[in-house]
Write a protein that holds these residues in place. Structure first.
Motif, PDB file in Angstrom:
ATOM      1  N   THR A 138       8.390  -0.188  -5.468  1.00 15.28           N
ATOM      2  CA  THR A 138       7.547   1.021  -5.492  1.00 15.28           C
ATOM      3  C   THR A 138       8.010   1.805  -4.281  1.00 15.28           C
ATOM      4  O   THR A 138       8.557   1.417  -3.403  1.00 15.28           O
ATOM      5  N   ASP A 139       7.850   2.971  -4.689  1.00 12.66           N
ATOM      6  CA  ASP A 139       8.470   4.078  -3.696  1.00 12.66           C
ATOM      7  C   ASP A 139       7.162   5.068  -3.314  1.00 12.66           C
ATOM      8  O   ASP A 139       7.436   5.972  -2.862  1.00 12.66           O
ATOM      9  N   ALA A 140       5.887   4.543  -3.552  1.00 15.11           N
ATOM     10  CA  ALA A 140       4.764   5.490  -3.140  1.00 15.11           C
ATOM     11  C   ALA A 140       4.753   5.597  -1.557  1.00 15.11           C
ATOM     12  O   ALA A 140       5.067   4.513  -0.991  1.00 15.11           O
ATOM     13  N   PRO A 141       4.677   6.938  -1.191  1.00 19.12           N
ATOM     14  CA  PRO A 141       4.854   7.234   0.252  1.00 19.12           C
ATOM     15  C   PRO A 141       3.860   6.389   1.229  1.00 19.12           C
ATOM     16  O   PRO A 141       4.435   6.088   2.301  1.00 19.12           O
ATOM     17  N   GLN A 142       2.753   6.264   0.913  1.00 19.07           N
ATOM     18  CA  GLN A 142       1.750   5.519   1.422  1.00 19.07           C
ATOM     19  C   GLN A 142       2.171   4.109   2.052  1.00 19.07           C
ATOM     20  O   GLN A 142       1.879   3.460   2.786  1.00 19.07           O
ATOM     21  N   TYR A 143       3.192   3.494   1.314  1.00 16.89           N
ATOM     22  CA  TYR A 143       3.571   2.182   1.517  1.00 16.89           C
ATOM     23  C   TYR A 143       4.745   1.959   2.553  1.00 16.89           C
ATOM     24  O   TYR A 143       4.937   0.997   2.875  1.00 16.89           O
ATOM     25  N   VAL A 144       5.165   3.248   2.792  1.00 17.99           N
ATOM     26  CA  VAL A 144       6.423   3.153   3.588  1.00 17.99           C
ATOM     27  C   VAL A 144       6.582   4.044   4.784  1.00 17.99           C
ATOM     28  O   VAL A 144       7.157   4.042   5.675  1.00 17.99           O
TER      29      VAL A 144
END
Length: 149
Positions: free
Chosen positions: A34-40
């Motif tokens: 997953t590359d959703a910004p809230q995860y990283v």
């Protein structure tokens, strides 16, 4: 040995507190592609109203795995990991897991259903935060094969 039917209703002791780390969340997000910004990205997560990076929804499996290890260590369970297939997984969230959370999980064996010489074992882990507030309930169903198969 077949799965011990006396496991039904058994609640295992709460796990030791697990501190959710930012890097663990990032690693998990990469592992599940997953590359959703809230995860990283902490800033992206803060822009959405979170204190830090948010764990992907399946991150709760980390907590359930700790509880599963408790059950597998139970000497009379009749469950050998070499005969187990993970059949189903569900999550019921009250709120997302966020880096910085300190979580504790308590496993209960909700049911065992015989299927020929096999067994379907349903387990639920209630995960709470440091204040004791519900975060997520994880439900796993394991197919445990017959030892003679």
């Amino acid at each position: 040995m077949p799965v011990n039917p006396e496991l039904v209703g058994r609640a295992f002791p709460p796990t030791a507190p697990y501190l959710v780390g930012r890097e663990k969340v990032r690693e998990f997000a990469r592992a599940v592609f997953t590359d959703a910004p809230q995860y990283v990205d902490p800033e992206a997560a803060r822009a959405l109203g979170y204190a830090d990076v948010v764990a992907p929804p399946t991150f709760a499996i980390v907590m359930q795995d700790i509880t599963l290890q408790q059950m597998l260590a139970y000497p009379d369970s009749g469950i050998e990991l070499s005969r187990v297939v993970h059949a189903e997984q569900r999550f019921r969230y009250s709120r997302p897991i966020v880096a910085g959370d300190e979580l504790v999980a308590t496993l209960t064996v909700a049911g065992i259903r015989a299927m020929g010489g096999n067994a379907m074992v349903t387990m639920e882990a209630e995960v709470v935060d440091a204040e004791g507030a519900h975060v997520v309930t994880t439900t796993s169903i394991l197919l445990v094969g017959d030892s003679d198969a």
